[in-house]
Every structure is written in structure tokens, then in C-alpha cells.
Design a protein around this motif. Structure first.
Motif, PDB file in Angstrom:
ATOM      1  N   GLU A  27       0.829  -1.216   0.000  1.00  0.00           N
ATOM      2  CA  GLU A  27       0.000   0.000   0.000  1.00  0.00           C
ATOM      3  C   GLU A  27       0.863   1.265   0.000  1.00  0.00           C
ATOM      4  N   ASN A  28       1.988   1.219   0.735  1.00  0.00           N
ATOM      5  CA  ASN A  28       2.831   2.416   0.896  1.00  0.00           C
ATOM      6  C   ASN A  28       4.077   2.412   0.005  1.00  0.00           C
TER       7      ASN A  28
ATOM      8  N   GLY B 152       4.661   3.783   9.339  1.00  0.00           N
ATOM      9  CA  GLY B 152       5.135   5.174   9.330  1.00  0.00           C
ATOM     10  C   GLY B 152       5.354   5.743  10.714  1.00  0.00           C
TER      11      GLY B 152
END
Ligand code: 13P
Ligand code: SF4
Length: 305
Positions: A16-17, A277
Motif C-alpha cells: 500500500e505504501n 510510518g
């Protein structure tokens, strides 16, 4: 959350990131399982130079994340644990070496990749355990000052006798713990086993070995060898990975003291925080350091092939 559930979340979040996970072979199996690439220092550097993801998470120690940043300054590079350093890389800094350089006129300065990016800015080329012999053999210069690992320097000097290699006192405090007595003890206990060691070990240990190579070199040798029993002279994770991958073969520790606390700092939970994150450390380097160290690392990749 179970280990399996956390691994599934990591796999989902990294996709996703747009994160690539690079893991040094000394990391635990639960981390290797979620990595895009596992390798030795040389393999990780080459992979970092060609990876297309926007973010790279380096599960290893600081000099590896710095190398990654130097090779891909436009990327976000995260070190998996802010305190994971390499004591060898902290043994010598730029000023120490600049001060002694006048004693080595006309010498090329070769540094092991286990050094800071700042120190690399004043070196001609860096090498890794798997590429040192090839690179030094390919260099034009005959007179070489090799820093900081005295054991690797002596191993290379023996393999490349046509070069005049000088070295300083430095090296890995973990690998240096293994002695001839450990070799004698392990060989007496396992007389059929081949001894596979890392060149960061003392010369007396290296000389007794059946194979000397990098972390992944040792793994490849054990995989491809006809032999059934091995004594492993490098960080304990390598033995664990080998025993897991090759259950029909037997692996023994050269010394149980060979655990690198810095490499072991990163946990699966750290990796999870990084892909969310909220963890790790984003590596920032000054442009001057990136440019200077890049020249040194590019030369390693050029000569290392
Ligand atoms: P490798 O290049 O063999 O991965 O070694 C790195 C290291 O730090 C060994 O202690
Ligand atoms: Fe540094 Fe030694 Fe740990 Fe490798 S094993 S990262 S050289 S302290």
C-alpha cells in the motif's frame, strides 16, 4: 496479534505504501519472511541501487541504510531501529584517517563498507567481504591502505600477494572473539564437519577454514556442498537460517558468543511500526556526503561487477 498476523499486515502495508524491505542475512527468520530481498552487504547495495520503490526500509545496521541513501538520495530510506549501529563502523572517522594519510603517500585508501558515509568521502573505493579480493585485484594501484578491518585486510593480502596492503588496528568485536581454541574444540566435537567462516575472523581461524566468505557466500557453499555437517564461524543467525532451510544437514556453532546485538535489535514489531510510518529512523545525509560517498560506492559496484 500473532507473528503470522503481523507479517500479513506488514505485507499489506508495504504494498500500500510502496515500500521495499531489504534485510541483511543476520536478521531473524520472521523478518526475512516479509523482505523483498535478503542478502549480504554487497547484494543489498546493488539491490538498493536498482530498486524502483519510493521508500526503502533497511533491516540491518546504520551503515547499510546510509549506503542505500547514498545510492538513492531521492528515496525515503528508513533504518529499522535507530540504535542499530555497527561498532566497527564507529571505530574510525574521517579526521582520524585524514591525520595519518601523509604517512601513506601514493597509497589508495580502500575502506570496508562497514564505515560511515562521511569516512567514505575520503576513500578511493569501498569493498564488502564478498567483493574485496576481486576489487583489490582489479585496482590499478599497488600500494593500498585498507581500513578499518585488520582481519579482512590480512585475508585479502594473502589472496592478492601482488599488492602491498597496509592496515590499521580495527575490526568486528564479535568475530574477533573466536580463536584457534574454538576451532580446535569444535573440530574435536565434530570431526566430519567442514568449517565455514567469515573473513572478519582472526587469521588463525581463517587459516583453519575449509571455506571463507560473506554471509550469503557461506549459505551458498553449505547449500551446494556434498558435505552433511558444517561448523559455522559467523553470526548465529546464519546457522539458524541454514538449519531451517536444510534440515537434512547438521550445523554447529563455532562459538555461541557470536551474536551481534546490533543486528538483533530490530524486531518484527519494529518492522511493523516502520511500514505504518511510526517507527525507525529516516536517514538524512548532507549533499556533500552523498556526493563524496557515492564516488566511493560507485567504484565498488564498477569494479565488483
Ligand atoms: P557481509 O557483507 O558478509 O554481509 O557482512 C556484513 C557484516 O557486517 C558481517 O559481520
Ligand atoms: Fe558490525 Fe560485527 Fe555486527 Fe557485522 S557482526 S554488523 S561487523 S558488529
Amino acid at each position: 496479534m500473532t507473528v503470522y498476523e503481523m507479517q500479513q499486515e506488514i505485507l499489506r502495508l508495504k504494498k500500500e505504501n510502496d515500500i521495499c524491505i531489504l534485510a541483511h542475512a543476520y536478521q531473524g527468520q520472521e523478518i526475512l519472511d516479509v523482505a523483498d530481498y535478503v542478502g549480504d552487504s554487497y547484494g543489498l547495495s546493488v539491490q538498493a541501487s536498482k530498486d524502483p520503490h519510493g521508500t526503502v526500509l533497511m533491516c540491518g545496521v546504520r551503515f547499510m541504510a546510509e549506503t542505500c541513501k547514498v545510492l538513492s538520495p531521492e528515496k525515503k530510506v528508513i533504518l529499522s531501529h535507530p540504535e542499530a549501529g555497527c561498532p566497527m563502523a564507529d571505530q574510525m572517522d574521517k579526521e582520524d584517517i585524514e591525520a595519518i594519510l601523509p604517512n601513506y603517500p601514493d597509497h589508495a585508501v580502500v575502506c570496508y563498507v562497514n564505515t560511515t558515509s562521511r569516512l567514505k568521502t575520503i576513500c578511493d573505493v569501498c569493498v564488502t567481504s564478498s567483493s574485496a579480493v576481486k576489487i583489490i585485484r582489479a585496482m590499478e594501484q599497488k600500494d593500498i591502505l585498507f581500513i578499518p578491518d585488520q582481519n579482512l585486510a590480512q585475508y585479502v593480502a594473502e589472496q592478492v600477494p601482488e599488492k602491498n596492503i597496509k592496515f590499521l588496528r580495527g575490526g568486528c568485536p564479535r568475530h574477533a572473539l573466536m580463536t584457534k581454541r574454538d576451532v580446535e574444540r569444535a573440530k574435536a566435537a565434530h570431526p566430519e564437519a567442514l568449517l565455514l567462516v567469515h573473513p572478519e575472523c582472526r587469521p588463525e581461524v581463517v587459516q583453519a577454514a575449509d571455506y571463507v566468505g560473506s554471509t550469503t557466500g557461506i549459505m551458498k557453499f553449505a547449500r551446494e556442498s556434498e558435505a552433511k555437517e558444517f561448523i559455522i564461524g559467523t553470526e548465529t543467525s546464519i546457522l539458524e537460517h541454514l538449519q531451517f532451510e536444510l534440515p537434512e544437514k547438521r550445523f554447529h556453532y563455532l562459538s555461541k558468543d557470536l551474536m551481534c546485538p546490533n543486528m538483533k535489535m530490530t524486531t518484527l514489531a519494529d518492522v511493523y511500526s516502520c511500514v505504518k510510518g511510526t517507527g525507525g529512523e529516516i536517514i538524512e545525509l548532507e549533499q556533500e556526503i552523498i556526493d563524496g560517498a557515492r564516488r566511493c560506492i560507485d567504484e565498488m559496484i564498477r569494479l565488483g561487477g
